[in-house]
Scaffold this motif. Structure first.
Motif, PDB file in Angstrom:
ATOM      1  N   ILE A 293       0.812  -1.218   0.000  1.00 38.51           N
ATOM      2  CA  ILE A 293       0.000   0.000   0.000  1.00 38.51           C
ATOM      3  C   ILE A 293       0.844   1.266   0.000  1.00 38.51           C
ATOM      4  CG2 ILE A 293      -1.901  -1.165   1.167  1.00 38.51           C
ATOM      5  CD1 ILE A 293      -1.125   0.410   3.712  1.00 38.51           C
ATOM      6  N   GLN A 294       2.147   1.146   0.294  1.00 33.54           N
ATOM      7  CA  GLN A 294       3.013   2.326   0.330  1.00 33.54           C
ATOM      8  C   GLN A 294       4.088   2.321  -0.748  1.00 33.54           C
ATOM      9  OE1 GLN A 294       4.639   2.984   4.246  1.00 33.54           O
ATOM     10  NE2 GLN A 294       2.648   3.238   5.204  1.00 33.54           N
ATOM     11  N   GLY A 295       4.442   1.149  -1.267  1.00 36.52           N
ATOM     12  CA  GLY A 295       5.427   1.079  -2.333  1.00 36.52           C
ATOM     13  C   GLY A 295       4.883   1.699  -3.603  1.00 36.52           C
ATOM     14  N   GLN A 296       5.674   2.534  -4.269  1.00 32.49           N
ATOM     15  CA  GLN A 296       5.223   3.226  -5.474  1.00 32.49           C
ATOM     16  C   GLN A 296       6.250   3.020  -6.584  1.00 32.49           C
ATOM     17  OE1 GLN A 296       3.114   7.221  -4.383  1.00 32.49           O
ATOM     18  NE2 GLN A 296       4.752   6.998  -2.902  1.00 32.49           N
ATOM     19  N   TRP A 297       5.771   2.474  -7.696  1.00 36.30           N
ATOM     20  CA  TRP A 297       6.636   2.207  -8.843  1.00 36.30           C
ATOM     21  C   TRP A 297       5.904   2.603 -10.127  1.00 36.30           C
ATOM     22  CZ3 TRP A 297       5.851  -1.506  -4.968  1.00 36.30           C
ATOM     23  CH2 TRP A 297       6.979  -1.874  -4.211  1.00 36.30           C
ATOM     24  N   ALA A 298       6.670   2.855 -11.178  1.00 37.88           N
ATOM     25  CA  ALA A 298       6.067   3.023 -12.508  1.00 37.88           C
ATOM     26  C   ALA A 298       5.460   1.681 -12.912  1.00 37.88           C
ATOM     27  CB  ALA A 298       7.115   3.470 -13.506  1.00 37.88           C
ATOM     28  N   PRO A 299       4.225   1.661 -13.446  1.00 39.85           N
ATOM     29  CA  PRO A 299       3.539   0.395 -13.711  1.00 39.85           C
ATOM     30  C   PRO A 299       3.913  -0.282 -15.026  1.00 39.85           C
ATOM     31  CG  PRO A 299       2.096   2.216 -14.236  1.00 39.85           C
ATOM     32  CD  PRO A 299       3.346   2.825 -13.674  1.00 39.85           C
ATOM     33  N   GLY A 300       4.643   0.423 -15.910  1.00 40.30           N
ATOM     34  CA  GLY A 300       4.984  -0.176 -17.191  1.00 40.30           C
ATOM     35  C   GLY A 300       3.738  -0.527 -17.996  1.00 40.30           C
ATOM     36  N   SER A 301       3.823  -1.613 -18.721  1.00 42.05           N
ATOM     37  CA  SER A 301       2.754  -1.949 -19.678  1.00 42.05           C
ATOM     38  C   SER A 301       1.463  -2.437 -19.035  1.00 42.05           C
ATOM     39  CB  SER A 301       3.262  -2.991 -20.668  1.00 42.05           C
ATOM     40  OG  SER A 301       4.269  -2.426 -21.488  1.00 42.05           O
ATOM     41  N   LEU A 550      -8.237 -23.358 -15.516  1.00 42.76           N
ATOM     42  CA  LEU A 550      -8.330 -22.025 -14.918  1.00 42.76           C
ATOM     43  C   LEU A 550      -7.760 -21.018 -15.916  1.00 42.76           C
ATOM     44  CD1 LEU A 550      -9.031 -20.304 -12.392  1.00 42.76           C
ATOM     45  CD2 LEU A 550      -6.627 -20.523 -11.728  1.00 42.76           C
ATOM     46  N   PRO A 551      -8.601 -20.478 -16.794  1.00 41.43           N
ATOM     47  CA  PRO A 551      -8.122 -19.470 -17.753  1.00 41.43           C
ATOM     48  C   PRO A 551      -7.767 -18.170 -17.033  1.00 41.43           C
ATOM     49  CG  PRO A 551     -10.505 -19.748 -17.924  1.00 41.43           C
ATOM     50  CD  PRO A 551     -10.022 -20.811 -16.982  1.00 41.43           C
ATOM     51  N   VAL A 552      -6.526 -17.783 -17.151  1.00 39.67           N
ATOM     52  CA  VAL A 552      -6.020 -16.578 -16.496  1.00 39.67           C
ATOM     53  C   VAL A 552      -5.856 -15.480 -17.538  1.00 39.67           C
ATOM     54  CG1 VAL A 552      -4.083 -15.559 -15.229  1.00 39.67           C
ATOM     55  CG2 VAL A 552      -4.827 -17.905 -14.718  1.00 39.67           C
ATOM     56  N   ALA A 553      -6.322 -14.303 -17.227  1.00 38.98           N
ATOM     57  CA  ALA A 553      -6.116 -13.121 -18.067  1.00 38.98           C
ATOM     58  C   ALA A 553      -5.148 -12.203 -17.335  1.00 38.98           C
ATOM     59  CB  ALA A 553      -7.435 -12.412 -18.323  1.00 38.98           C
ATOM     60  N   GLY A 554      -4.224 -11.579 -18.069  1.00 33.85           N
ATOM     61  CA  GLY A 554      -3.262 -10.734 -17.374  1.00 33.85           C
ATOM     62  C   GLY A 554      -2.464  -9.855 -18.297  1.00 33.85           C
ATOM     63  N   LYS A 555      -1.566  -9.104 -17.698  1.00 32.79           N
ATOM     64  CA  LYS A 555      -0.728  -8.180 -18.460  1.00 32.79           C
ATOM     65  C   LYS A 555       0.625  -8.059 -17.772  1.00 32.79           C
ATOM     66  CE  LYS A 555       0.032  -5.370 -21.787  1.00 32.79           C
ATOM     67  NZ  LYS A 555       1.408  -5.935 -21.774  1.00 32.79           N
ATOM     68  N   THR A 556       1.682  -8.259 -18.562  1.00 32.92           N
ATOM     69  CA  THR A 556       3.027  -8.060 -18.037  1.00 32.92           C
ATOM     70  C   THR A 556       3.378  -6.583 -18.049  1.00 32.92           C
ATOM     71  OG1 THR A 556       3.876  -8.432 -20.263  1.00 32.92           O
ATOM     72  CG2 THR A 556       3.886 -10.320 -18.782  1.00 32.92           C
ATOM     73  N   GLY A 557       4.341  -6.220 -17.226  1.00 36.01           N
ATOM     74  CA  GLY A 557       4.845  -4.859 -17.201  1.00 36.01           C
ATOM     75  C   GLY A 557       6.318  -4.856 -16.855  1.00 36.01           C
ATOM     76  N   THR A 558       7.114  -4.176 -17.649  1.00 38.23           N
ATOM     77  CA  THR A 558       8.540  -4.010 -17.364  1.00 38.23           C
ATOM     78  C   THR A 558       8.812  -2.518 -17.366  1.00 38.23           C
ATOM     79  OG1 THR A 558       9.050  -6.096 -18.485  1.00 38.23           O
ATOM     80  CG2 THR A 558      10.889  -4.595 -18.063  1.00 38.23           C
ATOM     81  N   ALA A 559       8.976  -1.956 -16.187  1.00 37.12           N
ATOM     82  CA  ALA A 559       9.082  -0.501 -16.070  1.00 37.12           C
ATOM     83  C   ALA A 559      10.506  -0.091 -15.737  1.00 37.12           C
ATOM     84  CB  ALA A 559       8.135   0.004 -14.983  1.00 37.12           C
ATOM     85  N   GLU A 560      10.997   0.895 -16.480  1.00 31.38           N
ATOM     86  CA  GLU A 560      12.325   1.399 -16.208  1.00 31.38           C
ATOM     87  C   GLU A 560      12.309   2.323 -14.994  1.00 31.38           C
ATOM     88  OE1 GLU A 560      13.929   3.213 -19.694  1.00 31.38           O
ATOM     89  OE2 GLU A 560      14.574   1.278 -20.504  1.00 31.38           O
ATOM     90  N   ALA A 561      13.394   2.283 -14.233  1.00 34.11           N
ATOM     91  CA  ALA A 561      13.557   3.153 -13.076  1.00 34.11           C
ATOM     92  C   ALA A 561      14.951   3.762 -13.155  1.00 34.11           C
ATOM     93  CB  ALA A 561      13.386   2.364 -11.780  1.00 34.11           C
ATOM     94  N   TYR A 562      15.030   5.065 -13.064  1.00 40.92           N
ATOM     95  CA  TYR A 562      16.302   5.767 -13.256  1.00 40.92           C
ATOM     96  C   TYR A 562      17.347   5.283 -12.246  1.00 40.92           C
ATOM     97  CZ  TYR A 562      19.738   9.504 -13.646  1.00 40.92           C
ATOM     98  OH  TYR A 562      20.905  10.210 -13.819  1.00 40.92           O
ATOM     99  N   GLY A 563      18.485   4.852 -12.752  1.00 35.92           N
ATOM    100  CA  GLY A 563      19.587   4.415 -11.903  1.00 35.92           C
ATOM    101  C   GLY A 563      19.408   3.036 -11.303  1.00 35.92           C
ATOM    102  N   LYS A 564      18.339   2.326 -11.710  1.00 35.02           N
ATOM    103  CA  LYS A 564      18.078   1.006 -11.155  1.00 35.02           C
ATOM    104  C   LYS A 564      17.733   0.024 -12.273  1.00 35.02           C
ATOM    105  CE  LYS A 564      16.260   2.687  -6.714  1.00 35.02           C
ATOM    106  NZ  LYS A 564      15.110   2.625  -5.761  1.00 35.02           N
ATOM    107  N   LYS A 565      17.658  -1.233 -11.892  1.00 37.24           N
ATOM    108  CA  LYS A 565      17.196  -2.253 -12.824  1.00 37.24           C
ATOM    109  C   LYS A 565      15.682  -2.146 -12.979  1.00 37.24           C
ATOM    110  CE  LYS A 565      21.250  -4.172 -13.387  1.00 37.24           C
ATOM    111  NZ  LYS A 565      21.962  -4.133 -14.688  1.00 37.24           N
ATOM    112  N   ASP A 566      15.154  -2.793 -14.019  1.00 37.13           N
ATOM    113  CA  ASP A 566      13.730  -2.694 -14.322  1.00 37.13           C
ATOM    114  C   ASP A 566      12.849  -3.246 -13.198  1.00 37.13           C
ATOM    115  OD1 ASP A 566      14.393  -1.625 -16.762  1.00 37.13           O
ATOM    116  OD2 ASP A 566      14.134  -3.493 -17.876  1.00 37.13           O
ATOM    117  N   THR A 567      11.653  -2.655 -13.094  1.00 39.35           N
ATOM    118  CA  THR A 567      10.636  -3.138 -12.158  1.00 39.35           C
ATOM    119  C   THR A 567       9.769  -4.167 -12.874  1.00 39.35           C
ATOM    120  OG1 THR A 567      10.584  -0.980 -11.069  1.00 39.35           O
ATOM    121  CG2 THR A 567       8.746  -2.475 -10.630  1.00 39.35           C
ATOM    122  N   SER A 568       9.576  -5.326 -12.239  1.00 42.45           N
ATOM    123  CA  SER A 568       8.822  -6.424 -12.848  1.00 42.45           C
ATOM    124  C   SER A 568       7.398  -6.459 -12.307  1.00 42.45           C
ATOM    125  CB  SER A 568       9.528  -7.757 -12.525  1.00 42.45           C
ATOM    126  OG  SER A 568       8.782  -8.856 -12.999  1.00 42.45           O
TER     127      SER A 568
END
Length: 657
Positions: A293-301, A550-568
């Motif tokens: 609830i407090q972690g904040q990241w760019a959500p990517g795709s 169990l049919p799963v629907a979803g979306k991947t996201g790979t978000a860049e973060a300045y000075g860090k590795k990508d957020t998954s």
């Protein structure tokens, strides 16, 4: 003498008598916190505790040092440690210290042996102001499970009119529902002699037990989620990725109830029971943030569901074919697909399934131009910002937990406000920086930093740039997408009940809004996401998964973060045709969404529904028909003490470089 004895004699007599009357708080039994099937998440147990009277101790000629030294020998702890525990917390004193009233007995040891308690009780002349008696303490029977959601308790400060002098919730559910869980402390008025020994009891008010809180958390599902998140992070680290933190959320899409809420790293909240040193607290501090609830990241795709809905609302057809080149020119800059891969021509559904960035860049750029570009029209439409806001981003969801972050929804007004805050620094850098490149960038920011550029719009469309979301916000948005458009205010609390199981009040989630998206468009997006684990960016992560069961629907996201590795990221819901739950996972610096977060979500779905050789954590609810209902002993639970007895009282084009 006449003034003292006659004129003010009654006043002094009354004051002298009051000096010998002491108010003693009788601790109440705090209510338990239960999962949705009545299993205890937080409960009470009775232990022998040693307490110290701060007033009696400080009245000793040596400040109580000799008493603490003798007590330390009995308890087998350093005297310096006891001295820390009995000192009062003030502006210059940091934990460990006593944050409560100096007139309340200060606990210095819990769960002491009967032998140690007898040594203290039988020699009051050696231990003045020291007592050993049974007290209720908070216990987390599942250790780290849901620690951030449950929170912890600590002594309340003196003069707190709501709680009296006792324990108060400090974080999580313990804090949010403190008034229900706390109960009413009892009070005992006693007469003491000059040594602080009790002579007689004048009056006594019995304490009132607190109510229990039944939550929507499923303890077994919570365990599955935490294990999957931990394994995903460990796997990412084996790939030499930092994977420093993460979170996961499971939400019932039908009503917004939270089934599991996990944050990594975790901690064992039982550490608060005995108090911790300053060094221990410093080591623990980095593990205390509830990332869900407090972690904040760019959500990517994962963000593209809002951009797709905005594009359709702005007039881009569902049945049109769009080109997905390797790059798209936005102003003077080429914005590329992930790794510059061109995927040919495709419908909007495939743009979501294959996660084509350049199609969304085009949408954003053309919408930006229609709004006037860098010289916007008087009332820009900003379709993507408005749609994202309707999905609940950029503001707190209103969950019944303290400290929720709002995320960030960048816009023209936000950028102007940010520019005003940072303009002076940028202008100074433009003059003083040694690097000509840094000066040029700072000069542009100083002059035009308030403008909403085409690049801002392009980054926004794929969940990059200045966009920030919490895992809870993303789960809430996908739950709304799954249920047909209802955006709920999430709830963890389900009901407040008495110890006998009778209901005090039920806690019902409320509909906070509705997505401004037609039903057929939502159905179209859901169908596109159902293809992601089959033939899209998560096909590798879900290879071999029984999607027919169990049919799963979803979306991947790979978000860049300045000075860090990508957020998954991976955001999902299932069953795809008739959604019941939404599951979202994020791993900071965890690499691609398909590589880290998607496998974690796969493991969560398998554990929830008993697939791939696992036992169903949902139990009868995995059949999609059953649910744990309030109204029975099992679901409501009864407070128990020790021994069960009643207690007292494919190719991915996810992220642009």
């Amino acid at each position: 003498m006449w003034d003292v004895q006659v004129r003010h004699g009654d006043d002094y007599a009354r004051a002298a008598a009051e000096d010998h009357v002491r108010q003693v708080v009788v601790p109440q039994v705090r209510g338990e916190i239960l999962d949705d099937r009545g299993r205890p998440l937080v409960r009470n147990r009775t232990v022998l505790a040693v307490t110290v009277d701060h007033v009696a101790l400080t009245r000793r000629h040596d400040g109580g040092r000799a008493v603490l030294k003798r007590l330390a020998a009995v308890l087998g702890v350093p005297a310096a440690r006891l001295a820390e525990l009995v000192r009062l917390c003030t502006a210059g004193v940091r934990p460990p210290c006593w944050p409560g009233s100096p007139y309340q007995p200060i606990p210095v040891a819990r769960d002491v042996s009967t032998r140690a308690a007898l040594q203290i009780a039988e020699r009051p002349e050696l231990f003045p102001g020291v007592s050993a008696e049974p007290v209720p303490v908070r216990e987390h029977p599942n250790g780290e499970l849901a620690a951030h959601t449950l929170g912890y308790v600590a002594p309340s400060g003196e003069g707190d009119p709501a709680s009296g002098i006792g324990l108060a919730g400090r974080e999580g559910l313990e804090a949010w529902y403190d008034a229900d869980l706390r109960g009413r402390p009892g009070r005992r008025e006693v007469v003491v002699d000059t040594t602080g020994q009790v002579v007689r009891t004048v009056s006594e008010t019995a304490p009132g037990a607190g109510h229990d809180l039944v939550t929507s958390i499923d303890a077994k599902v919570q365990g599955v989620v935490e294990q999957a998140l931990r394994r995903a992070i460990e796997g990412a680290r084996e790939q030499r990725l930092p994977a420093d933190s993460g979170a996961a959320v499971v939400m019932d899409v039908r009503d917004g109830r939270v089934v599991a809420l996990a944050s990594y790293p975790g901690y064992d909240p039982n550490v608060w029971a005995e108090g911790i040193s300053s060094r221990e607290y410093r080591e623990l501090r980095g593990r205390l943030q509830p990332k869900a609830i407090q972690g904040q990241w760019a959500p990517g795709s994962t963000w593209k569901v809002t951009s797709a809905a905005a594009a359709v609302r702005a007039g881009y057809g569902l049945n049109r074919i769009y080109g997905c080149p390797g790059s798209f020119q936005v102003g003077a800059r080429a914005f590329r697909n992930f790794r510059g891969i061109g995927l040919g021509s495709m419908p909007l559904s495939r743009a979501l399934t294959a996660s084509c960035d350049t199609i969304f860049y085009r949408f954003a750029y053309e919408m930006w131009l229609k709004d006037g570009g860098t010289k916007p029209v008087e009332r820009p439409k900003d379709p993507m910002q408005k749609m994202a806001a309707a999905f609940g981003f950029g503001k707190r969801s209103g969950i019944d937990l303290p400290g929720e972050a709002a995320g960030r929804l960048p816009s023209r007004s936000w950028k102007r406000a940010f520019w005003k805050q940072t303009k002076a620094q940028a202008c100074s850098t433009a003059k003083l920086a040694k690097s000509s490149y840094v000066r040029a960038i700072a000069r542009e920011t100083c002059r035009d930093g308030y403008k909403w550029w085409a690049g801002d719009a392009a980054n926004f469309s794929i969940g990059q740039g200045d966009v920030l979301v919490t895992p809870l916000q993303l789960a809430r948005a996908y739950a709304a997408l799954a249920n047909g458009g209802k955006l709920y205010t999430p709830r963890v609390g389900k009901a407040v009940v008495r110890a006998d199981g009778s209901v005090v009040r039920r806690i019902k989630p409320k509909v906070a809004g509705r997505l401004p998206v037609p039903a057929h468009v939502l159905a179209y997006i859901r169908a596109a996401l159902a293809e992601v684990p089959r033939s899209g960016t998560a096909a590798g992560a879900f290879a071999g998964f029984p999607l027919d069961r169990l049919p799963v629907a979803g979306k991947t996201g790979t978000a860049e973060a300045y000075g860090k590795k990508d957020t998954s990221w991976f955001a999902s819901f299932a069953p795809a045709g008739k959604p019941r739950y939404a599951v979202v996972a994020v791993v900071s610096q965890g690499g691609t969404g398909a590589g880290t977060a998607a496998p974690a979500v796969r493991e969560i779905w398998s554990g929830m529904y008993g697939l791939e050789g696992k036992k169903a954590a949902l139990g009868d609810k995995a059949a999609l028909g059953g649910k744990a209902a309030l109204g029975g002993k099992t679901a409501l639970g009864g407070r128990t003490g020790p021994g069960g007895k009643p207690a007292p009282g494919g190719a991915s084009a996810e992220a642009a470089p």
